[in-house]
Design a protein around this motif. Structure first.
Motif, short mmCIF file in Angstrom:
data_model
loop_
_atom_site.label_atom_id
_atom_site.label_comp_id
_atom_site.label_asym_id
_atom_site.label_seq_id
_atom_site.Cartn_x
_atom_site.Cartn_y
_atom_site.Cartn_z
N THR A 114 0.83 -1.20 0.00
CA THR A 114 0.00 0.00 0.00
C THR A 114 0.87 1.26 0.00
O THR A 114 0.58 2.22 -0.71
CB THR A 114 -0.94 -0.02 1.22
N ASN A 149 -10.45 3.39 -10.18
CA ASN A 149 -10.01 2.62 -9.02
C ASN A 149 -10.66 3.11 -7.72
O ASN A 149 -10.18 2.77 -6.63
CB ASN A 149 -8.48 2.69 -8.90
N TYR A 164 1.13 6.98 -6.64
CA TYR A 164 0.02 7.92 -6.86
C TYR A 164 0.53 9.36 -6.74
O TYR A 164 0.21 10.22 -7.58
CB TYR A 164 -1.10 7.70 -5.84
N PHE A 173 -7.81 7.39 -11.60
CA PHE A 173 -8.12 7.31 -10.17
C PHE A 173 -9.60 6.98 -9.94
O PHE A 173 -9.93 6.19 -9.05
CB PHE A 173 -7.76 8.63 -9.48
N GLU A 214 0.82 4.19 -2.83
CA GLU A 214 0.55 5.61 -2.53
C GLU A 214 1.69 6.50 -3.03
O GLU A 214 1.46 7.61 -3.50
CB GLU A 214 0.33 5.78 -1.03
N GLN A 256 -10.52 5.87 -6.33
CA GLN A 256 -9.65 6.76 -5.56
C GLN A 256 -10.14 8.20 -5.76
O GLN A 256 -9.50 9.03 -6.40
CB GLN A 256 -8.19 6.61 -6.04
N TYR A 257 -11.29 8.49 -5.18
CA TYR A 257 -11.97 9.75 -5.47
C TYR A 257 -11.24 10.96 -4.91
O TYR A 257 -11.21 12.02 -5.53
CB TYR A 257 -13.41 9.70 -4.95
N ASP A 258 -10.66 10.82 -3.73
CA ASP A 258 -9.95 11.96 -3.14
C ASP A 258 -8.75 12.35 -4.01
O ASP A 258 -8.44 13.54 -4.17
CB ASP A 258 -9.49 11.62 -1.72
N LEU A 259 -8.06 11.34 -4.56
CA LEU A 259 -6.93 11.63 -5.43
C LEU A 259 -7.40 12.28 -6.74
O LEU A 259 -6.76 13.19 -7.26
CB LEU A 259 -6.15 10.35 -5.72
#
Length: 246
Positions: free
Chosen positions: A1, A32, A8, A29, A5, A34-37
């Motif tokens: 992980t 996957n 990312y 994003f 990150e 990964q909404y905040d990103l």
């Protein structure tokens, strides 16, 4: 992980400052979850691309995916302010995504922005529209009349809202609106239509209602007689003369 990150972060740091690069990385994003990103990517794109690019719809859509409807609305209202979105498009999206309870948040945000920016034209229009969606014709009418007075308009919006209220059985609100347009005077574009529809709405409120008194009947008789005196016996007044007789 931890390694993921780091990759990312590296992707965001090295993102090229152009629209296609922003969309490509943000979509990766989003796919996957990964909404905040994805939010960070679009926000960085707005800061770094020259001339400035707006990603209002994308930011709002990601907020919606996160379940943050208040944040979604904030982006749409930001877009109206900076002219990166169209009012009609925002209305369509609100209908699609907002439940009845969420309209209270929309209205609260609109009141706050209207206080900060009283000259913005679209915020009060959206507020009036939101009342109509909830069939709160009384508040919608107050907003419409206030806008018409402030902008010194012809009564067009008030007349259209009055017709909507009439067709939905909100006769007393319709009467308020039609009377306002009529009282703007014979020089107004909607004077005769509003005058006729005022009488129709008053009559319908009595015919379909159960609570009315002698004063309301007397007022309606007086209004019919005044209209006939003003317009005369001709094709304009024929249908209302028949209604008066009935």
């Amino acid at each position: 992980t931890g390694k993921a990150e780091a990759q990312y972060e590296q992707a965001i740091d090295k993102m090229a400052p152009d629209v296609m690069s922003v969309h490509r990385l943000a979509n990766a994003f989003v796919q996957n979850a990964q909404y905040d990103l994805a939010l960070r990517v679009y926000e960085k794109g707005e800061r770094t691309i020259k001339p400035p690019a707006r990603f209002t719809y994308n930011l709002a859509d990601i907020r919606r995916r996160k379940g943050d409807l208040s944040g979604m609305l904030r982006h749409y209202l930001d877009g109206l302010e900076d002219k990166s979105v169209q009012l009609q498009h925002v209305q369509t999206l609100i209908i699609n995504y907002l439940n009845e309870e969420a309209y209270a948040d929309l209205q609260a945000q609109l009141f706050e922005r209207m206080e900060r920016n009283p000259d913005h034209r679209e915020f009060p229009e959206l507020l009036m529209w939101s009342y109509v969606q909830l069939k709160d014709y009384g508040n919608a009418m107050r907003q419409a009349i206030a806008l018409d007075r402030i902008r010194n308009e012809t009564g067009n919006s008030v007349y259209n809202l009055s017709m909507t209220a009439y067709l939905d059985g909100a006769y007393r609100t319709a009467v308020e609106g039609f009377r306002y347009v009529r009282d703007k005077g014979p020089s107004g574009s909607f004077y005769h239509d509003a005058y006729r529809q005022l009488l129709v709405s008053q009559r319908q409120a009595i015919v379909e209602g159960v609570q009315y008194g002698t004063a309301e009947l007397s007022q309606l008789v007086s209004d019919y007689q005044k209209y006939s005196a003003d317009v005369g016996m001709n094709h304009l007044s024929a249908s209302l003369v028949i209604e008066f007789a009935e």
